[in-house]
Scaffold this motif. Structure first.
Motif: not given
Length: 234
Positions: A154-176
């Protein structure tokens, strides 16, 4: 003969099937592909070197491994467990939900606090296990090994959720920026702010779903360990 240049893919598949060393497989596949493409050996090495230098940021995680070893050696993992051990009302599920919230907020500010080897293994995982032991007054031996594995998962899963769904919340992120560039190449007008605003509801929904899942996990732990605690008190 053009199909022969795809031999590298076949080499990688065979190498994985026979469980050869991953890096060795990739290097062999790259060299063979270069040779069948009429590239001389020096050009192949130059191409591999350039690719390594261009993608050197990908290999920076190697530098974090000694750091993780040092912080565990000097007791950061133990101190994190002790800190959680002093908080009576914290539960494993609540701690995981709080971590996901922090991950997503950090994503909005483009603060990189994440990483399984750098953050989850030495800090979040032991803190979550300590929350379970503190909540029900358990020793390490009294906690079911299966539940320890569930906490690790669950700790690993939460990290994955935060990374995957949170990485595009910044306009200058690589994914965006990658998506903006891709849409632009397809002659579709999209700006970074639109993508961030579209990602925000998904991040919120993810937080709610994980919160509900963590509540269910806390109830599972309560059913399993709460009875023994009440029995000891009686």
């Amino acid at each position: 003969m053009e199909w022969l240049k795809l031999i590298g893919i076949l080499i990688i598949i065979i190498g994985f099937l026979v469980k050869m060393d991953t890096i060795a497989i990739i290097l062999i596949a790259a060299i063979v592909t270069g040779l069948v493409s009429d590239m001389d050996f020096s050009t192949i090495l130059a191409t591999l070197g350039k690719a390594f230098v261009d993608q050197r940021l990908v290999t920076l995680f190697i530098l974090t491994l000694p750091v993780v070893g040092l912080i565990e050696r000097f007791g950061l993992k133990k101190q994190a467990s002790n800190l959680i051990g002093k908080i009576d009302k914290i539960t494993s599920g609540r701690l995981l939900t709080l971590y996901l919230l922090l991950r997503e907020v950090a994503g909005v500010a483009s603060i990189r606090i994440n990483g399984h080897p750098q953050f989850v293994r030495p800090l979040i995982n032991p803190m979550t296990q300590s929350a379970l032991r503190t909540k029900y007054g358990l020793t390490n031996q009294q906690v079911d090994e299966k539940d320890i594995d569930k906490i690790k998962a669950k700790t690993s899963a939460v990290e994955n959720y935060g990374n995957f769904f949170g990485q595009n919340l910044f306009i200058g992120s690589a994914g965006v920026l990658l998506m903006v560039g891709t849409f632009k190449s397809l002659h579709i007008k999209v700006n970074a702010v639109d993508l961030v605003l579209a990602s925000l509801p998904v991040a919120i929904i993810t937080l709610v779903i994980v919160w509900i899942s963590n509540i269910s996990f806390d109830r599972y732990l309560e059913r399993k360990y709460g009875r023994s605690k009440r029995g000891d008190e009686e």
